[in-house]
Design an enzyme around this catalytic site. Structure first.
Site, PDB file in Angstrom:
ATOM      1  N   LYS A 218       2.046   5.421  -2.055  1.00  0.00           N
ATOM      2  CA  LYS A 218       2.026   4.420  -3.134  1.00  0.00           C
ATOM      3  C   LYS A 218       1.480   5.065  -4.403  1.00  0.00           C
ATOM      4  CE  LYS A 218       1.292   0.446  -0.053  1.00  0.00           C
ATOM      5  NZ  LYS A 218       2.538  -0.288  -0.127  1.00  0.00           N
ATOM      6  N   ASP A 271      -3.938  -1.291  13.330  1.00  0.00           N
ATOM      7  CA  ASP A 271      -2.761  -1.352  12.466  1.00  0.00           C
ATOM      8  C   ASP A 271      -3.111  -1.069  10.999  1.00  0.00           C
ATOM      9  OD1 ASP A 271      -0.022  -1.876  11.935  1.00  0.00           O
ATOM     10  OD2 ASP A 271      -0.500  -3.927  11.323  1.00  0.00           O
ATOM     11  N   HIS A 276      -4.409   2.756   7.016  1.00  0.00           N
ATOM     12  CA  HIS A 276      -4.300   2.513   5.574  1.00  0.00           C
ATOM     13  C   HIS A 276      -5.664   2.350   4.878  1.00  0.00           C
ATOM     14  CE1 HIS A 276      -0.228   2.101   6.748  1.00  0.00           C
ATOM     15  NE2 HIS A 276      -0.227   0.809   7.019  1.00  0.00           N
TER      16      HIS A 276
HETATM   17  C1  BG6 Z   1       2.227  -1.427   8.227  1.00  0.00           C
HETATM   18  C2  BG6 Z   1       1.660  -2.385   9.230  1.00  0.00           C
HETATM   19  O1  BG6 Z   1       1.814  -0.118   8.513  1.00  0.00           O
HETATM   20  O2  BG6 Z   1       1.773  -1.778   6.923  1.00  0.00           O
HETATM   21  C3  BG6 Z   1       2.048  -3.801   8.881  1.00  0.00           C
HETATM   22  O3  BG6 Z   1       2.129  -2.055  10.524  1.00  0.00           O
HETATM   23  C4  BG6 Z   1       1.650  -4.138   7.460  1.00  0.00           C
HETATM   24  O4  BG6 Z   1       1.441  -4.723   9.794  1.00  0.00           O
HETATM   25  C5  BG6 Z   1       2.176  -3.074   6.505  1.00  0.00           C
HETATM   26  O5  BG6 Z   1       2.195  -5.401   7.136  1.00  0.00           O
HETATM   27  C6  BG6 Z   1       1.621  -3.291   5.118  1.00  0.00           C
HETATM   28  O6  BG6 Z   1       2.265  -2.419   4.225  1.00  0.00           O
HETATM   29  P1  BG6 Z   1       2.473  -2.811   2.689  1.00  0.00           P
HETATM   30  O7  BG6 Z   1       3.073  -1.582   2.098  1.00  0.00           O
HETATM   31  O8  BG6 Z   1       3.377  -4.003   2.674  1.00  0.00           O
HETATM   32  O9  BG6 Z   1       1.109  -3.123   2.175  1.00  0.00           O
END
Ligand code: BG6
Length: 526
Positions: A218, A271, A276
Protein backbone atom coordinates in the site's frame (compact mmCIF):
# COMPACT_ATOMS: atom_id res chain seq x y z
CA UNK A 1 -9.60 23.13 8.35
CA UNK A 2 -6.44 23.84 6.38
CA UNK A 3 -4.94 21.89 3.56
CA UNK A 4 -1.27 21.28 3.03
CA UNK A 5 -0.63 21.01 -0.67
CA UNK A 6 2.35 19.09 -1.91
CA UNK A 7 4.43 20.42 -4.75
CA UNK A 8 3.41 18.68 -7.99
CA UNK A 9 4.94 15.23 -8.28
CA UNK A 10 8.16 15.17 -10.23
CA UNK A 11 8.16 12.12 -12.44
CA UNK A 12 11.92 11.81 -12.27
CA UNK A 13 12.14 11.86 -8.47
CA UNK A 14 13.45 8.51 -7.26
CA UNK A 15 11.18 6.37 -5.14
CA UNK A 16 13.29 5.93 -2.00
CA UNK A 17 12.00 2.40 -1.50
CA UNK A 18 13.38 1.31 -4.79
CA UNK A 19 16.72 3.09 -4.81
CA UNK A 20 16.08 4.58 -8.18
CA UNK A 21 13.60 4.37 -10.93
CA UNK A 22 12.66 0.75 -10.78
CA UNK A 23 9.03 1.45 -11.64
CA UNK A 24 10.22 2.84 -14.94
CA UNK A 25 12.24 -0.31 -15.55
CA UNK A 26 10.80 -3.18 -17.48
CA UNK A 27 11.18 -6.41 -15.59
CA UNK A 28 12.96 -9.19 -17.45
CA UNK A 29 10.79 -11.67 -19.38
CA UNK A 30 9.28 -14.33 -17.15
CA UNK A 31 6.45 -16.80 -16.60
CA UNK A 32 4.33 -16.79 -13.47
CA UNK A 33 2.82 -20.07 -12.32
CA UNK A 34 -0.17 -19.60 -10.03
CA UNK A 35 -1.06 -22.67 -7.98
CA UNK A 36 -4.69 -22.54 -6.89
CA UNK A 37 -5.63 -20.31 -9.79
CA UNK A 38 -9.37 -21.02 -9.61
CA UNK A 39 -9.55 -19.51 -6.11
CA UNK A 40 -10.78 -16.22 -4.84
CA UNK A 41 -7.37 -14.57 -4.51
CA UNK A 42 -6.61 -14.95 -8.21
CA UNK A 43 -9.97 -13.55 -9.23
CA UNK A 44 -10.08 -10.64 -6.82
CA UNK A 45 -6.45 -9.63 -6.62
CA UNK A 46 -3.81 -11.39 -8.72
CA UNK A 47 -5.37 -11.33 -12.16
CA UNK A 48 -6.71 -7.76 -11.93
CA UNK A 49 -3.27 -6.63 -10.73
CA UNK A 50 -1.42 -8.47 -13.48
CA UNK A 51 -3.76 -6.97 -16.03
CA UNK A 52 -3.27 -3.51 -14.50
CA UNK A 53 0.48 -4.00 -14.85
CA UNK A 54 0.14 -5.30 -18.40
CA UNK A 55 -1.83 -2.30 -19.62
CA UNK A 56 -0.37 0.41 -17.41
CA UNK A 57 3.30 -0.35 -16.96
CA UNK A 58 5.85 -2.01 -19.13
CA UNK A 59 5.46 -5.72 -18.42
CA UNK A 60 7.93 -7.69 -20.48
CA UNK A 61 6.85 -8.86 -23.91
CA UNK A 62 5.88 -12.50 -23.75
CA UNK A 63 4.98 -12.34 -20.04
CA UNK A 64 2.95 -15.49 -19.40
CA UNK A 65 0.79 -16.94 -16.66
CA UNK A 66 0.30 -20.65 -16.12
CA UNK A 67 -2.75 -21.32 -14.00
CA UNK A 68 -2.66 -24.60 -12.10
CA UNK A 69 -5.64 -26.20 -10.39
CA UNK A 70 -7.47 -29.51 -10.19
CA UNK A 71 -10.55 -28.10 -11.91
CA UNK A 72 -11.32 -29.46 -15.39
CA UNK A 73 -10.70 -26.20 -17.28
CA UNK A 74 -8.78 -25.68 -20.51
CA UNK A 75 -6.99 -22.59 -21.83
CA UNK A 76 -10.19 -21.17 -23.32
CA UNK A 77 -12.19 -21.57 -20.10
CA UNK A 78 -9.34 -20.14 -18.06
CA UNK A 79 -9.17 -17.07 -20.28
CA UNK A 80 -12.93 -16.61 -20.21
CA UNK A 81 -13.10 -16.90 -16.41
CA UNK A 82 -10.19 -14.52 -15.92
CA UNK A 83 -11.68 -12.00 -18.29
CA UNK A 84 -14.86 -12.00 -16.22
CA UNK A 85 -12.83 -11.61 -13.01
CA UNK A 86 -10.80 -8.71 -14.40
CA UNK A 87 -13.89 -7.04 -15.89
CA UNK A 88 -15.60 -7.19 -12.49
CA UNK A 89 -12.66 -5.31 -10.96
CA UNK A 90 -12.58 -2.52 -13.57
CA UNK A 91 -14.45 0.74 -13.24
CA UNK A 92 -14.50 1.22 -17.00
CA UNK A 93 -15.27 -1.13 -19.86
CA UNK A 94 -12.27 -3.25 -20.80
CA UNK A 95 -10.72 -2.77 -24.22
CA UNK A 96 -10.87 -5.96 -26.28
CA UNK A 97 -7.46 -5.36 -27.84
CA UNK A 98 -5.71 -4.95 -24.46
CA UNK A 99 -7.38 -8.02 -23.04
CA UNK A 100 -6.70 -10.15 -26.12
CA UNK A 101 -3.02 -9.32 -26.07
CA UNK A 102 -2.77 -10.10 -22.32
CA UNK A 103 -4.86 -13.28 -22.67
CA UNK A 104 -2.51 -14.74 -25.25
CA UNK A 105 -0.09 -15.33 -22.40
CA UNK A 106 -2.59 -17.21 -20.21
CA UNK A 107 -2.51 -20.98 -20.21
CA UNK A 108 -3.97 -23.59 -17.93
CA UNK A 109 -2.67 -26.83 -16.49
CA UNK A 110 -5.12 -29.19 -14.83
CA UNK A 111 -3.24 -30.92 -12.05
CA UNK A 112 -3.55 -32.52 -8.66
CA UNK A 113 -0.95 -30.80 -6.44
CA UNK A 114 -0.02 -34.17 -4.92
CA UNK A 115 0.68 -35.76 -8.30
CA UNK A 116 4.44 -35.75 -8.91
CA UNK A 117 3.85 -36.36 -12.64
CA UNK A 118 2.03 -33.05 -12.96
CA UNK A 119 5.24 -31.16 -12.20
CA UNK A 120 6.97 -32.87 -15.13
CA UNK A 121 4.15 -31.64 -17.37
CA UNK A 122 4.54 -28.18 -15.85
CA UNK A 123 8.27 -28.22 -16.63
CA UNK A 124 7.51 -29.10 -20.27
CA UNK A 125 4.91 -26.37 -20.54
CA UNK A 126 7.35 -23.80 -19.12
CA UNK A 127 10.03 -24.86 -21.59
CA UNK A 128 7.54 -24.49 -24.40
CA UNK A 129 6.73 -20.96 -23.20
CA UNK A 130 10.44 -20.16 -23.15
CA UNK A 131 10.68 -21.15 -26.81
CA UNK A 132 7.38 -19.76 -28.05
CA UNK A 133 7.02 -16.61 -25.93
CA UNK A 134 10.60 -15.87 -24.93
CA UNK A 135 10.16 -16.18 -21.15
CA UNK A 136 13.89 -16.92 -20.94
CA UNK A 137 13.74 -19.56 -18.20
CA UNK A 138 12.75 -16.97 -15.54
CA UNK A 139 9.95 -18.25 -13.32
CA UNK A 140 7.80 -17.11 -10.41
CA UNK A 141 5.85 -19.79 -8.58
CA UNK A 142 2.93 -18.25 -6.68
CA UNK A 143 1.36 -20.32 -3.88
CA UNK A 144 -2.27 -19.19 -3.81
CA UNK A 145 -3.70 -22.51 -2.62
CA UNK A 146 -4.92 -23.48 0.79
CA UNK A 147 -1.78 -23.34 3.00
CA UNK A 148 -2.03 -27.07 3.67
CA UNK A 149 -0.73 -27.65 0.11
CA UNK A 150 2.35 -25.45 0.47
CA UNK A 151 4.77 -28.17 1.65
CA UNK A 152 3.60 -30.64 -1.03
CA UNK A 153 3.95 -28.13 -3.83
CA UNK A 154 7.37 -26.99 -2.64
CA UNK A 155 8.66 -30.57 -2.33
CA UNK A 156 7.34 -31.49 -5.76
CA UNK A 157 8.86 -28.41 -7.37
CA UNK A 158 12.19 -29.44 -5.87
CA UNK A 159 11.85 -33.06 -6.94
CA UNK A 160 10.97 -32.03 -10.50
CA UNK A 161 14.12 -29.88 -10.69
CA UNK A 162 12.08 -26.69 -10.96
CA UNK A 163 13.51 -24.80 -7.98
CA UNK A 164 16.79 -23.81 -9.67
CA UNK A 165 18.42 -22.91 -6.38
CA UNK A 166 21.34 -20.59 -7.10
CA UNK A 167 24.63 -22.36 -6.44
CA UNK A 168 26.39 -21.15 -3.25
CA UNK A 169 28.25 -17.93 -3.89
CA UNK A 170 26.15 -17.06 -6.96
CA UNK A 171 24.12 -13.82 -6.79
CA UNK A 172 20.44 -14.38 -6.01
CA UNK A 173 19.41 -12.92 -9.37
CA UNK A 174 21.76 -14.97 -11.53
CA UNK A 175 20.10 -15.79 -14.86
CA UNK A 176 17.76 -17.48 -15.37
CA UNK A 177 16.12 -16.91 -11.99
CA UNK A 178 13.35 -18.72 -10.12
CA UNK A 179 11.37 -17.17 -7.26
CA UNK A 180 8.54 -18.38 -5.07
CA UNK A 181 5.82 -16.16 -3.61
CA UNK A 182 4.10 -17.49 -0.51
CA UNK A 183 0.71 -16.07 0.43
CA UNK A 184 -0.35 -15.54 4.01
CA UNK A 185 -1.19 -17.16 6.34
CA UNK A 186 2.42 -18.30 6.68
CA UNK A 187 1.87 -20.97 9.33
CA UNK A 188 -0.67 -20.91 12.12
CA UNK A 189 1.74 -20.50 15.05
CA UNK A 190 5.47 -20.45 15.71
CA UNK A 191 6.11 -24.21 15.36
CA UNK A 192 4.15 -24.47 12.10
CA UNK A 193 5.82 -21.34 10.65
CA UNK A 194 9.23 -22.75 11.53
CA UNK A 195 8.31 -26.08 9.95
CA UNK A 196 7.13 -24.34 6.76
CA UNK A 197 10.27 -22.24 6.63
CA UNK A 198 12.26 -25.46 6.99
CA UNK A 199 10.36 -27.16 4.15
CA UNK A 200 10.92 -24.17 1.88
CA UNK A 201 14.60 -23.88 2.83
CA UNK A 202 15.14 -27.53 1.83
CA UNK A 203 14.29 -26.58 -1.73
CA UNK A 204 14.78 -22.82 -2.22
CA UNK A 205 17.38 -20.41 -0.92
CA UNK A 206 16.02 -17.55 1.21
CA UNK A 207 16.89 -15.07 -1.55
CA UNK A 208 14.34 -16.82 -3.78
CA UNK A 209 11.50 -16.62 -1.23
CA UNK A 210 8.98 -13.76 -1.29
CA UNK A 211 6.52 -13.97 1.65
CA UNK A 212 3.79 -11.56 0.70
CA UNK A 213 1.86 -9.24 3.01
CA UNK A 214 -0.20 -6.95 0.80
CA UNK A 215 -0.20 -4.15 3.41
CA UNK A 216 3.43 -3.47 2.49
CA UNK A 217 2.30 -2.82 -1.08
CA UNK A 218 0.00 0.00 0.00
CA UNK A 219 1.25 3.41 -1.01
CA UNK A 220 0.42 4.91 2.37
CA UNK A 221 2.25 2.16 4.24
CA UNK A 222 5.40 2.82 2.24
CA UNK A 223 4.92 6.50 2.90
CA UNK A 224 5.46 5.82 6.60
CA UNK A 225 9.17 5.48 5.89
CA UNK A 226 9.25 8.54 3.66
CA UNK A 227 7.34 10.58 6.22
CA UNK A 228 9.67 9.57 9.03
CA UNK A 229 13.00 9.60 7.26
CA UNK A 230 12.65 12.18 4.46
CA UNK A 231 11.51 14.95 6.82
CA UNK A 232 13.81 16.54 9.35
CA UNK A 233 11.21 17.65 11.88
CA UNK A 234 9.57 14.42 12.97
CA UNK A 235 12.44 12.12 13.85
CA UNK A 236 13.78 14.25 16.74
CA UNK A 237 10.41 14.02 18.54
CA UNK A 238 9.65 10.41 17.56
CA UNK A 239 10.39 8.89 20.93
CA UNK A 240 9.42 8.46 24.57
CA UNK A 241 10.31 12.03 25.50
CA UNK A 242 7.56 13.50 23.33
CA UNK A 243 5.11 10.68 22.60
CA UNK A 244 2.54 9.60 25.17
CA UNK A 245 1.22 6.58 23.30
CA UNK A 246 0.44 5.19 19.85
CA UNK A 247 -2.87 3.73 18.62
CA UNK A 248 -3.06 1.50 15.56
CA UNK A 249 -6.57 0.76 14.29
CA UNK A 250 -7.52 -1.57 11.46
CA UNK A 251 -11.31 -1.47 11.45
CA UNK A 252 -13.39 -3.29 8.86
CA UNK A 253 -17.13 -3.03 8.34
CA UNK A 254 -17.22 -6.20 6.25
CA UNK A 255 -17.76 -9.58 7.85
CA UNK A 256 -15.96 -12.69 6.70
CA UNK A 257 -17.24 -12.47 3.12
CA UNK A 258 -18.10 -16.15 2.62
CA UNK A 259 -14.69 -17.29 3.94
CA UNK A 260 -16.13 -19.12 6.95
CA UNK A 261 -13.97 -22.21 6.55
CA UNK A 262 -10.77 -20.16 6.32
CA UNK A 263 -11.71 -17.83 9.13
CA UNK A 264 -12.63 -20.63 11.53
CA UNK A 265 -8.97 -21.69 11.35
CA UNK A 266 -7.58 -18.17 11.39
CA UNK A 267 -9.33 -15.61 13.60
CA UNK A 268 -8.36 -11.95 13.87
CA UNK A 269 -5.10 -12.47 15.77
CA UNK A 270 -3.61 -14.62 13.02
CA UNK A 271 -5.40 -12.98 10.09
CA UNK A 272 -4.67 -9.34 10.91
CA UNK A 273 -2.47 -8.79 13.95
CA UNK A 274 0.44 -11.18 13.34
CA UNK A 275 0.72 -9.98 9.76
CA UNK A 276 -0.67 -6.62 8.67
CA UNK A 277 -0.74 -4.87 12.04
CA UNK A 278 2.76 -5.92 13.00
CA UNK A 279 3.98 -4.60 9.65
CA UNK A 280 2.47 -1.19 10.46
CA UNK A 281 3.90 -1.33 13.95
CA UNK A 282 7.44 -2.13 12.85
CA UNK A 283 7.50 0.68 10.30
CA UNK A 284 6.34 3.17 12.93
CA UNK A 285 8.72 1.97 15.62
CA UNK A 286 11.89 0.99 13.71
CA UNK A 287 15.18 2.84 13.86
CA UNK A 288 16.33 4.63 10.70
CA UNK A 289 18.28 2.18 8.55
CA UNK A 290 21.62 3.34 7.15
CA UNK A 291 20.33 2.87 3.63
CA UNK A 292 17.12 1.49 2.09
CA UNK A 293 17.47 -2.05 0.86
CA UNK A 294 16.01 -5.47 1.55
CA UNK A 295 18.55 -6.28 4.25
CA UNK A 296 18.76 -3.03 6.18
CA UNK A 297 15.02 -2.34 6.31
CA UNK A 298 14.17 -5.86 7.37
CA UNK A 299 16.99 -5.95 9.93
CA UNK A 300 15.49 -2.89 11.63
CA UNK A 301 11.96 -4.31 11.54
CA UNK A 302 13.14 -7.51 13.15
CA UNK A 303 14.81 -5.49 15.92
CA UNK A 304 11.44 -3.96 16.80
CA UNK A 305 9.74 -7.35 16.99
CA UNK A 306 12.55 -8.65 19.18
CA UNK A 307 12.11 -5.72 21.55
CA UNK A 308 8.39 -6.32 22.12
CA UNK A 309 7.85 -7.39 25.68
CA UNK A 310 6.63 -11.02 25.58
CA UNK A 311 3.07 -11.82 26.61
CA UNK A 312 3.14 -14.23 29.52
CA UNK A 313 0.73 -15.41 32.22
CA UNK A 314 -1.47 -12.69 33.69
CA UNK A 315 -0.28 -10.10 31.15
CA UNK A 316 -2.21 -11.99 28.48
CA UNK A 317 -5.64 -11.55 30.02
CA UNK A 318 -4.80 -8.01 31.18
CA UNK A 319 -3.35 -6.74 27.93
CA UNK A 320 -5.22 -8.66 25.23
CA UNK A 321 -8.97 -8.63 24.63
CA UNK A 322 -10.77 -10.81 22.11
CA UNK A 323 -14.27 -10.40 20.75
CA UNK A 324 -16.75 -11.93 18.35
CA UNK A 325 -19.59 -10.09 16.68
CA UNK A 326 -23.23 -10.99 17.09
CA UNK A 327 -26.03 -9.85 14.76
CA UNK A 328 -26.47 -6.11 14.35
CA UNK A 329 -26.92 -3.23 11.94
CA UNK A 330 -24.38 -1.82 9.51
CA UNK A 331 -25.09 0.82 6.89
CA UNK A 332 -28.82 0.64 7.55
CA UNK A 333 -29.15 -3.12 7.08
CA UNK A 334 -29.28 -6.07 9.42
CA UNK A 335 -26.26 -8.36 9.28
CA UNK A 336 -25.91 -11.82 10.80
CA UNK A 337 -23.63 -12.64 13.70
CA UNK A 338 -20.37 -14.50 13.10
CA UNK A 339 -21.86 -17.78 14.32
CA UNK A 340 -24.64 -17.46 11.73
CA UNK A 341 -22.21 -17.05 8.81
CA UNK A 342 -21.94 -19.97 6.35
CA UNK A 343 -19.14 -22.39 7.22
CA UNK A 344 -18.96 -21.24 10.86
CA UNK A 345 -19.67 -23.53 13.82
CA UNK A 346 -22.79 -22.43 15.75
CA UNK A 347 -20.73 -22.38 18.97
CA UNK A 348 -17.50 -21.08 17.44
CA UNK A 349 -15.03 -19.44 19.80
CA UNK A 350 -13.02 -17.85 17.00
CA UNK A 351 -12.29 -14.16 17.57
CA UNK A 352 -13.28 -11.52 15.03
CA UNK A 353 -11.90 -8.67 17.15
CA UNK A 354 -8.64 -8.15 19.04
CA UNK A 355 -7.41 -5.23 21.12
CA UNK A 356 -4.01 -5.32 22.78
CA UNK A 357 -1.44 -3.24 24.55
CA UNK A 358 2.18 -3.76 23.55
CA UNK A 359 5.38 -2.52 25.08
CA UNK A 360 8.57 -2.06 23.10
CA UNK A 361 11.48 -2.38 25.46
CA UNK A 362 14.19 -0.22 23.98
CA UNK A 363 15.65 3.25 24.53
CA UNK A 364 13.32 4.92 22.06
CA UNK A 365 10.05 3.45 23.26
CA UNK A 366 10.38 2.32 26.91
CA UNK A 367 7.22 3.40 28.73
CA UNK A 368 5.24 4.30 25.58
CA UNK A 369 2.33 1.89 25.17
CA UNK A 370 1.23 0.83 21.70
CA UNK A 371 -2.49 0.03 21.60
CA UNK A 372 -3.64 -2.09 18.67
CA UNK A 373 -7.23 -2.91 17.73
CA UNK A 374 -8.77 -4.65 14.77
CA UNK A 375 -12.17 -6.12 14.10
CA UNK A 376 -14.72 -7.19 11.56
CA UNK A 377 -18.21 -5.70 11.40
CA UNK A 378 -17.16 -2.47 13.09
CA UNK A 379 -19.10 0.67 12.12
CA UNK A 380 -16.69 1.74 9.36
CA UNK A 381 -13.59 0.79 7.38
CA UNK A 382 -10.64 2.74 8.69
CA UNK A 383 -6.96 1.93 8.99
CA UNK A 384 -4.95 4.56 10.80
CA UNK A 385 -2.02 5.13 13.08
CA UNK A 386 -2.38 7.85 15.66
CA UNK A 387 0.64 9.22 17.48
CA UNK A 388 -0.49 11.06 20.58
CA UNK A 389 2.07 13.48 21.96
CA UNK A 390 2.51 14.44 25.62
CA UNK A 391 0.31 17.05 27.26
CA UNK A 392 1.75 20.53 27.63
CA UNK A 393 3.72 20.69 30.89
CA UNK A 394 1.98 23.81 32.20
CA UNK A 395 -1.58 25.00 31.62
CA UNK A 396 -1.10 28.63 30.65
CA UNK A 397 -4.68 29.24 29.55
CA UNK A 398 -6.56 27.38 32.26
CA UNK A 399 -7.43 30.46 34.30
CA UNK A 400 -9.49 32.09 31.58
CA UNK A 401 -12.23 29.48 31.82
CA UNK A 402 -11.29 27.29 28.87
CA UNK A 403 -10.80 23.55 28.80
CA UNK A 404 -7.16 22.47 28.92
CA UNK A 405 -5.92 21.94 25.35
CA UNK A 406 -6.03 18.40 24.02
CA UNK A 407 -2.63 16.86 23.40
CA UNK A 408 -1.32 17.03 19.81
CA UNK A 409 -2.16 14.03 17.68
CA UNK A 410 -0.53 13.11 14.41
CA UNK A 411 -2.75 10.75 12.42
CA UNK A 412 -1.48 8.73 9.50
CA UNK A 413 -4.53 7.58 7.56
CA UNK A 414 -3.69 4.41 5.66
CA UNK A 415 -7.15 3.90 4.13
CA UNK A 416 -9.62 5.18 3.05
CA UNK A 417 -9.17 9.00 2.71
CA UNK A 418 -5.42 8.38 2.60
CA UNK A 419 -3.50 11.21 4.18
CA UNK A 420 -1.99 12.73 7.28
CA UNK A 421 -3.39 15.16 9.80
CA UNK A 422 -1.97 17.04 12.73
CA UNK A 423 -4.23 18.19 15.53
CA UNK A 424 -3.15 21.21 17.48
CA UNK A 425 -4.61 23.94 19.65
CA UNK A 426 -5.64 27.30 18.19
CA UNK A 427 -7.26 30.43 19.53
CA UNK A 428 -10.94 30.75 18.73
CA UNK A 429 -11.40 34.18 17.06
CA UNK A 430 -12.97 36.74 19.37
CA UNK A 431 -12.34 38.90 22.39
CA UNK A 432 -12.15 35.89 24.74
CA UNK A 433 -9.05 33.73 25.05
CA UNK A 434 -10.65 30.49 24.01
CA UNK A 435 -8.61 27.53 22.85
CA UNK A 436 -9.86 24.80 20.56
CA UNK A 437 -8.23 21.91 18.70
CA UNK A 438 -8.07 22.13 14.91
CA UNK A 439 -6.71 19.83 12.20
CA UNK A 440 -4.14 20.52 9.53
CA UNK A 441 -4.78 18.00 6.80
CA UNK A 442 -2.94 16.50 3.88
CA UNK A 443 -4.97 14.37 1.47
CA UNK A 444 -3.21 12.12 -1.02
CA UNK A 445 -6.09 12.35 -3.45
CA UNK A 446 -5.94 16.13 -3.82
CA UNK A 447 -2.18 16.62 -3.51
CA UNK A 448 -1.10 14.05 -6.06
CA UNK A 449 -2.89 13.72 -9.34
CA UNK A 450 -1.44 10.32 -10.14
CA UNK A 451 -2.46 7.10 -8.46
CA UNK A 452 0.17 4.43 -7.86
CA UNK A 453 -0.31 0.79 -8.74
CA UNK A 454 -2.48 -1.18 -6.32
CA UNK A 455 -0.87 -3.18 -3.51
CA UNK A 456 -0.67 -6.54 -5.28
CA UNK A 457 0.45 -4.99 -8.57
CA UNK A 458 3.31 -3.20 -6.85
CA UNK A 459 4.45 -6.30 -5.01
CA UNK A 460 4.21 -8.54 -8.08
CA UNK A 461 6.30 -6.05 -9.98
CA UNK A 462 8.88 -5.93 -7.18
CA UNK A 463 9.09 -9.71 -7.26
CA UNK A 464 9.70 -9.65 -11.03
CA UNK A 465 12.40 -7.04 -10.45
CA UNK A 466 13.99 -9.11 -7.68
CA UNK A 467 13.41 -6.53 -4.93
CA UNK A 468 12.35 -8.25 -1.69
CA UNK A 469 12.39 -5.14 0.55
CA UNK A 470 8.60 -5.20 0.83
CA UNK A 471 8.36 -8.92 1.56
CA UNK A 472 8.66 -10.63 4.92
CA UNK A 473 11.94 -12.35 5.74
CA UNK A 474 12.19 -15.74 7.41
CA UNK A 475 13.31 -14.41 10.81
CA UNK A 476 10.71 -11.63 10.68
CA UNK A 477 7.77 -13.99 10.24
CA UNK A 478 9.07 -16.21 13.04
CA UNK A 479 9.55 -13.27 15.42
CA UNK A 480 5.98 -12.15 14.73
CA UNK A 481 4.67 -15.62 15.50
CA UNK A 482 6.80 -15.77 18.65
CA UNK A 483 4.84 -12.77 19.97
CA UNK A 484 1.34 -14.06 19.29
CA UNK A 485 1.80 -17.80 19.89
CA UNK A 486 1.68 -17.53 23.73
CA UNK A 487 -1.63 -15.66 23.34
CA UNK A 488 -3.04 -18.38 21.09
CA UNK A 489 -1.89 -21.03 23.56
CA UNK A 490 -3.44 -19.20 26.52
CA UNK A 491 -6.74 -18.81 24.67
CA UNK A 492 -6.75 -22.48 23.69
CA UNK A 493 -6.37 -23.46 27.36
CA UNK A 494 -8.91 -20.99 28.77
CA UNK A 495 -12.65 -21.63 29.28
CA UNK A 496 -14.79 -20.63 26.25
CA UNK A 497 -15.18 -16.86 26.09
CA UNK A 498 -18.67 -15.32 26.46
CA UNK A 499 -19.13 -14.88 22.71
CA UNK A 500 -20.70 -13.04 20.98
CA UNK A 501 -19.60 -10.04 23.03
CA UNK A 502 -20.12 -7.16 20.61
CA UNK A 503 -22.93 -6.30 18.26
CA UNK A 504 -22.15 -5.88 14.58
CA UNK A 505 -21.97 -2.16 13.89
CA UNK A 506 -20.41 -1.24 17.24
CA UNK A 507 -16.78 -0.55 18.19
CA UNK A 508 -16.06 -3.90 19.85
CA UNK A 509 -16.50 -5.38 23.32
CA UNK A 510 -16.59 -3.18 26.45
CA UNK A 511 -13.48 -4.98 27.73
CA UNK A 512 -11.51 -3.29 24.93
CA UNK A 513 -12.49 0.12 26.31
CA UNK A 514 -11.55 -1.01 29.79
CA UNK A 515 -8.11 -2.11 28.53
CA UNK A 516 -7.13 1.41 27.52
CA UNK A 517 -9.20 3.36 30.06
CA UNK A 518 -7.36 1.57 32.86
CA UNK A 519 -4.32 3.59 31.76
CA UNK A 520 -6.29 6.86 31.79
CA UNK A 521 -6.54 6.94 27.98
CA UNK A 522 -9.32 6.38 25.43
CA UNK A 523 -9.63 4.85 22.00
CA UNK A 524 -9.89 7.47 19.37
CA UNK A 525 -13.41 8.19 18.16
CA UNK A 526 -13.40 7.57 14.41
C1 BG6 B 1 -6.59 -10.04 4.37
C2 BG6 B 1 -7.42 -10.72 5.42
O1 BG6 B 1 -5.25 -10.42 4.48
O2 BG6 B 1 -6.68 -8.63 4.54
C3 BG6 B 1 -8.85 -10.25 5.34
O3 BG6 B 1 -7.35 -12.12 5.23
C4 BG6 B 1 -8.93 -8.74 5.43
O4 BG6 B 1 -9.62 -10.84 6.39
C5 BG6 B 1 -7.99 -8.11 4.40
O5 BG6 B 1 -10.27 -8.35 5.17
C6 BG6 B 1 -7.92 -6.62 4.61
O6 BG6 B 1 -7.20 -6.05 3.54
P1 BG6 B 1 -7.51 -4.55 3.05
O7 BG6 B 1 -6.47 -4.32 2.01
O8 BG6 B 1 -8.91 -4.56 2.53
O9 BG6 B 1 -7.35 -3.70 4.26
Amino acid sequence: MQTVTATPPNPVLPNPLREGLRLEQTPPPCAMVIFGVTGDLTRRKLMPSLYELAVGTPLPAGFSVVGVSHRGWDDATFRKEMRAAVAASQKEEMEDASWDSFAQGLCYLQADFNDAGAYGRLAELLERLDEERGTAGNRIFYLATSPSYYPTIVQNLGAAGLAHRPPPGEPADHQPWTRIVVEKPFGTDLPSARALNGEIANVFSESQVYRIDHYLGKETVQNLLVFRFANGIFEPIWNRQYIDHVQVTVAESIGIEGRGKFYEEAGALRDMVQSHMFQLLTLIAMEPPSTINAKTVRDEKVQVLQAISPFRGAAISGDVVRGQYGPGWIGGRVVPGYRQEPGVEPDSTVETYVAMKLRIDNWRWAGVPFYLRTGKRLPQRTTEIAIQFNKVPHLLFSRVGTMPPEPNVLTLRIQPDEGISLRFAAKVPGAMMQVRSVNMDFFYGTSFAARGPDDYARLLLDCMLGDSTLFTRRDEVEEAWAIVTPILDAWAGAPPPPFPNYEAGTWGPPEADALIERDGRRWRRL
